[in-house]
Design an enzyme around this catalytic site. Structure first.
Site, mmCIF file in Angstrom:
data_model
loop_
_atom_site.group_PDB
_atom_site.id
_atom_site.type_symbol
_atom_site.label_atom_id
_atom_site.label_comp_id
_atom_site.label_asym_id
_atom_site.label_seq_id
_atom_site.Cartn_x
_atom_site.Cartn_y
_atom_site.Cartn_z
ATOM 1 C CB ALA A 104 -13.903 9.236 20.146
ATOM 2 C CD GLU A 105 -18.200 11.443 22.953
ATOM 3 O OE1 GLU A 105 -17.582 12.429 23.376
ATOM 4 O OE2 GLU A 105 -18.511 11.260 21.997
ATOM 5 N NE ARG A 150 -1.330 -5.180 -0.351
ATOM 6 C CZ ARG A 150 -1.896 -3.834 -0.533
ATOM 7 N NH1 ARG A 150 -2.529 -3.353 -1.473
ATOM 8 N NH2 ARG A 150 -1.940 -3.337 0.594
ATOM 9 C CB SER A 151 4.633 -8.788 -6.929
ATOM 10 O OG SER A 151 5.031 -9.568 -7.904
ATOM 11 N N GLY A 195 0.720 -1.231 0.173
ATOM 12 C CA GLY A 195 0.116 0.121 0.039
ATOM 13 C C GLY A 195 0.998 1.207 -0.121
ATOM 14 C CG ASP A 242 -2.585 -1.074 8.303
ATOM 15 O OD1 ASP A 242 -3.235 -0.061 8.041
ATOM 16 O OD2 ASP A 242 -2.404 -1.937 7.360
ATOM 17 C CG ASP A 287 4.670 -7.611 8.133
ATOM 18 O OD1 ASP A 287 4.126 -7.446 7.179
ATOM 19 O OD2 ASP A 287 4.362 -7.943 9.164
ATOM 20 N NE ARG A 337 -15.395 16.473 18.414
ATOM 21 C CZ ARG A 337 -15.645 15.760 19.277
ATOM 22 N NH1 ARG A 337 -16.846 15.671 20.038
ATOM 23 N NH2 ARG A 337 -14.838 14.580 19.441
ATOM 24 N N GLY A 381 -6.643 -0.014 8.953
ATOM 25 C CA GLY A 381 -5.560 -0.957 10.009
ATOM 26 C C GLY A 381 -5.707 -2.241 10.073
ATOM 27 N NE ARG A 382 -2.466 -4.942 7.245
ATOM 28 C CZ ARG A 382 -1.223 -5.341 6.804
ATOM 29 N NH1 ARG A 382 -1.102 -6.157 5.846
ATOM 30 N NH2 ARG A 382 -0.249 -4.820 7.595
ATOM 31 C CG ASP A 433 0.469 -3.684 10.619
ATOM 32 O OD1 ASP A 433 1.403 -2.995 9.875
ATOM 33 O OD2 ASP A 433 -0.204 -4.338 10.171
ATOM 34 C CB THR A 486 2.185 -0.077 6.658
ATOM 35 O OG1 THR A 486 0.879 0.064 6.965
ATOM 36 C CG2 THR A 486 3.194 -0.177 7.734
ATOM 37 N NE ARG A 499 -28.074 9.819 8.758
ATOM 38 C CZ ARG A 499 -29.250 9.770 9.356
ATOM 39 N NH1 ARG A 499 -29.257 8.746 10.331
ATOM 40 N NH2 ARG A 499 -29.992 10.487 9.200
ATOM 41 C CG HIS A 526 -8.472 2.927 -0.040
ATOM 42 N ND1 HIS A 526 -9.571 2.285 0.006
ATOM 43 C CD2 HIS A 526 -7.167 2.305 -0.236
ATOM 44 C CE1 HIS A 526 -9.240 0.735 -0.189
ATOM 45 N NE2 HIS A 526 -7.810 0.931 -0.288
#
Length: 322
Positions: A187-188, A72-73, A11, A128, A103, A155, A171-172, A130, A126, A245, A251
């Site tokens: 955020a609540e 991505r190969s 990505g 993410d 990774d 908001r 974030g997968r 991660d 990335t 909602r 993306h």
């Protein structure tokens, strides 16, 4: 002059173009000839390799995405195509690679190095965030700022109409983006894959808050949780009694002008990558922890499990104590 190439895999992230720009400049400064590999490992197989110069990177530092494309190969997983990739590098006398990716990309390069001896240095890239062994990946800051801007805008409507908004981040299976965004946007509710949750435990508290004057909610959830964003919105309507909602950011989180921090990190990551390749780091990944950079092996990075920062998880617990 020795030849060195750069490619992007997986990505795209904002920060890749600043890294590409500095790659050319720093390679030339170190008497290296820089090459671009277009379209990631696919381009490596198809010989989409071109010499690069200053004119190729002029005006790209402020742009998201990647000038040299990414992919991505699946073919690179096959030995015959890796042999073709090596033959293409030989045509250009390239024996050093800088790889921007995750990774999976690094594991592919590890196999390639063992088979063909092409030295490489990986730069974690990335949104993410991660990748084990590094606290920061290129592109994360830009993604967080895109999310922040979106939540701030949502908001306004949530408060104006008296609604609950369920905002889904990417974030997968990693909840980093959702967690940091929830904490920094007030955020609540925040739901991430790493932390088990039971919506029932929030019902009494959220209902009481509405009785005491609260008239809107912001919920930030990661795409990797069990329930869908729509199911969380239905829970708000059925159990809390507030119109809801859903906004799936998707993306847009990958794009946008790179932040100052990501531009600076791109500069530092690339400098360390090229320095490492010139000084004996033949198969490594640059990592960033506690304000410093270090070289780690693929085993240390790709074969460990990523874990969220314990202090962030503690802050999430404190935020949602009901």
């Amino acid at each position: 002059m020795k030849n060195i190439a750069i490619l992007c895999s997986g990505g795209d992230v904002s920060g890749m173009n600043p890294a590409i720009k500095h790659f050319v400049e720093y390679a030339l400064k170190n008497a290296l000839t820089p090459y671009f590999i277009y379209n990631g490992y696919e381009g490596l197989i198809d010989n989409k390799i071109k010499k690069a110069g200053y004119s190729d990177v002029a005006g790209i530092i402020n742009k998201g995405g990647t000038k040299i494309l990414s992919s991505r190969s699946k073919r690179f997983m096959q030995k015959e195509y890796r042999a073709q990739a090596k033959a293409n590098l030989d045509k250009h006398d390239i024996d050093m690679l800088v790889v921007l990716g995750g990774d999976g990309s690094f594991r592919g390069m590890e196999v390639f190095y063992k088979e063909h001896g092409i030295k490489f240095c990986g730069i974690p890239s990335t949104i993410d965030n991660d990748i084990a062994g590094t606290s920061y990946c290129l592109g994360v800051d830009t993604a967080l700022n895109v999310i922040r801007s979106a939540i701030d805008s949502i908001r306004d409507t949530a408060s104006s109409f008296g609604r609950a908004f369920v905002i889904e981040t990417m974030g997968r299976e990693c909840g980093y983006l959702a967690l940091v965004s929830a904490l920094t946007s007030g955020a609540e509710l925040c739901l991430i894959p790493e932390v088990a949750y039971d919506l029932k435990k929030y019902e009494a508290s959220f209902t009481r808050q509405m009785q005491n004057g609260r008239h809107y909610f912001i919920a930030v959830i990661s795409e990797g949780i069990t329930e869908s964003a729509q199911e969380i919105a239905e829970w708000f309507e059925e159990k809390i009694g507030i119109e809801s909602r859903v906004t799936i950011l998707g993306h847009i989180q990958r794009g946008g002008n790179p932040t100052v921090y990501d531009r600076l990190m791109a500069y530092k990551f690339v400098s360390h990558a090229i320095d490492g390749l010139l000084h004996g780091q033949d198969e490594s990944v640059i990592t960033f922890n506690d304000g410093g950079f270090s070289y780690k092996s693929i085993n240390e990075v790709a074969k460990e499990s990523y874990e969220l920062d314990k202090e962030l998880l503690k802050s999430l617990q404190e935020m949602q104590d009901v």
